[in-house]
Each structure stands twice: as C-alpha cells, then as structure tokens.
Design a protein around this motif. Structure first.
Motif, mmCIF file in Angstrom:
data_model
loop_
_atom_site.group_PDB
_atom_site.id
_atom_site.type_symbol
_atom_site.label_atom_id
_atom_site.label_comp_id
_atom_site.label_asym_id
_atom_site.label_seq_id
_atom_site.Cartn_x
_atom_site.Cartn_y
_atom_site.Cartn_z
ATOM 1 N N ALA A 178 0.833 -1.191 0.000
ATOM 2 C CA ALA A 178 0.000 0.000 0.000
ATOM 3 C C ALA A 178 0.870 1.244 0.000
ATOM 4 C CB ALA A 178 -0.891 0.007 1.239
ATOM 5 N N GLN A 179 0.369 2.279 -0.624
ATOM 6 C CA GLN A 179 0.964 3.600 -0.528
ATOM 7 C C GLN A 179 0.052 4.405 0.390
ATOM 8 O OE1 GLN A 179 3.954 4.521 -1.792
ATOM 9 N NE2 GLN A 179 4.120 2.394 -2.396
ATOM 10 N N ILE A 180 0.638 5.238 1.224
ATOM 11 C CA ILE A 180 -0.143 5.969 2.208
ATOM 12 C C ILE A 180 0.105 7.467 2.054
ATOM 13 C CG2 ILE A 180 -0.370 4.101 3.852
ATOM 14 C CD1 ILE A 180 2.141 4.995 5.192
ATOM 15 N N THR A 181 -0.790 8.280 2.615
ATOM 16 C CA THR A 181 -0.676 9.727 2.511
ATOM 17 C C THR A 181 -0.856 10.355 3.874
ATOM 18 O OG1 THR A 181 -3.024 9.946 2.050
ATOM 19 C CG2 THR A 181 -1.570 9.721 0.153
ATOM 20 N N GLY A 182 -0.553 11.661 3.971
ATOM 21 C CA GLY A 182 -0.679 12.377 5.229
ATOM 22 C C GLY A 182 0.672 12.490 5.919
ATOM 23 N N THR A 183 0.788 13.457 6.813
ATOM 24 C CA THR A 183 2.067 13.721 7.467
ATOM 25 C C THR A 183 2.569 12.528 8.273
ATOM 26 O OG1 THR A 183 1.475 16.054 7.601
ATOM 27 C CG2 THR A 183 3.265 15.303 9.017
ATOM 28 N N GLU A 184 1.755 12.005 9.177
ATOM 29 C CA GLU A 184 2.166 10.852 9.994
ATOM 30 C C GLU A 184 2.450 9.646 9.107
ATOM 31 O OE1 GLU A 184 1.807 10.359 13.776
ATOM 32 O OE2 GLU A 184 2.264 12.476 13.654
ATOM 33 N N GLU A 185 1.589 9.468 8.123
ATOM 34 C CA GLU A 185 1.735 8.332 7.227
ATOM 35 C C GLU A 185 3.010 8.448 6.388
ATOM 36 O OE1 GLU A 185 -1.082 10.065 7.622
ATOM 37 O OE2 GLU A 185 -2.451 8.605 8.501
ATOM 38 N N ARG A 186 3.336 9.663 5.947
ATOM 39 C CA ARG A 186 4.581 9.856 5.169
ATOM 40 C C ARG A 186 5.796 9.561 6.029
ATOM 41 N NH1 ARG A 186 1.660 14.015 2.799
ATOM 42 N NH2 ARG A 186 2.527 15.597 4.176
ATOM 43 N N LYS A 187 5.750 9.987 7.287
ATOM 44 C CA LYS A 187 6.854 9.679 8.199
ATOM 45 C C LYS A 187 6.973 8.168 8.387
ATOM 46 C CE LYS A 187 6.743 13.952 10.888
ATOM 47 N NZ LYS A 187 6.450 14.529 12.210
ATOM 48 N N ALA A 188 5.830 7.500 8.529
ATOM 49 C CA ALA A 188 5.837 6.041 8.668
ATOM 50 C C ALA A 188 6.449 5.399 7.430
ATOM 51 C CB ALA A 188 4.421 5.511 8.903
ATOM 52 N N GLU A 189 6.090 5.921 6.263
ATOM 53 C CA GLU A 189 6.630 5.387 5.018
ATOM 54 C C GLU A 189 8.144 5.609 4.935
ATOM 55 O OE1 GLU A 189 5.835 6.885 0.757
ATOM 56 O OE2 GLU A 189 4.301 5.358 1.172
ATOM 57 N N GLU A 190 8.615 6.736 5.400
ATOM 58 C CA GLU A 190 10.055 7.004 5.424
ATOM 59 C C GLU A 190 10.782 5.999 6.322
ATOM 60 O OE1 GLU A 190 10.655 11.104 6.533
ATOM 61 O OE2 GLU A 190 9.529 11.826 4.798
ATOM 62 N N TYR A 191 10.228 5.749 7.503
ATOM 63 C CA TYR A 191 10.842 4.763 8.392
ATOM 64 C C TYR A 191 10.830 3.369 7.766
ATOM 65 C CZ TYR A 191 11.235 7.969 12.353
ATOM 66 O OH TYR A 191 11.589 9.000 13.183
#
Length: 134
Positions: free
Chosen positions: A9-22
């Motif tokens: 899955a691809q996710i959006t939003g600030t928290e979600e983008r940070k999660a994706e970076e991690y």
C-alpha cells in the motif's frame, strides 16, 4: 536466507509519510543485513501508522530469520487485530506456531489463510499444502 519484500500500500498524510520514510529505511537496512536498525525503523513506522500492514510483514520476516518465534506470534496477532484477514499475518503466525509446537493454533491460522480470497494461486497453494500437513 534472503527476505522477500513487497509493499502492499501507498499511504498519505504527514504521519503516514513519516511512517513510510521509516519503512523505506527499514527495507534498506534489511538489504544491508542491519536487522537491528531495520527492527527499530519498523517499530517507528508501526507507531506512526499501526494499521498499515507492510512494516509488520517485514518485521515478521526478520523475526523468522532470527528464530524469534514467540515475538513473531505476538507481532502477527497485533496485526491481525487490525486486519483480520491479512494473508501474510496469518501465514507468519501459523509458521511460528508450528515451530513453537502450537499445532491447533497453527491449523486454525492455515485454515483462515486458505479462506482469504484474492491471493495469487502460488501463495494460496502454499497455505493449502501446509494445512494438508497438519
């Protein structure tokens, strides 16, 4: 032993983008066999977006390689609390349960995995095969 990494899955939003970076860092860590940092980055991603299954899947694979079966069961149980029909979560928990000799629980998870629809045949057949060996 290599790890198979697939992003669902691809996710959006600030928290979600940070999660994706991690999560991206964790995948890079795994490729470099830095499991300690990969585990830490997976947990950071999970903390930011606990219902996103991808970090759980990667962490489960790391635990499998490290023979951390009881932790793998706990991790996949947490994932399945959010996504009850997650095929990889069911299979990961069942595989760990077999290693821990929790055969009744493993059989139930394999049955649930077999019932999940939309899974490519080659993976579904693995679940069917493992269930047949119970």
């Amino acid at each position: 032993m290599g790890l198979y990494i697939n992003v669902y899955a691809q996710i959006t939003g600030t928290e979600e983008r940070k999660a994706e970076e991690y999560f991206d860092r964790a995948r890079k860590d795994v490729y470099g066999s830095d499991y300690k940092d990969a585990i830490e980055n997976c947990f950071k991603a999970i903390d930011l977006n606990p219902k996103w299954p991808d970090p759980y899947h990667l962490l489960s694979q790391i635990y499998e390689v490290q023979h951390r079966d009881s932790e793998n069961i706990i991790l996949n149980t947490k994932l399945l609390g959010f996504v009850p029909d997650d095929f990889d979560g069911l299979m990961g928990r069942a595989d760990a349960e077999v290693k821990m000799r929790q055969y009744d629980s493993a059989e139930a998870d394999y049955k649930a995995a077999v019932a999940v629809t939309g899974i490519p045949a080659k993976y579904h057949n693995v679940a069917v095969d493992r269930l047949g060996k119970m």
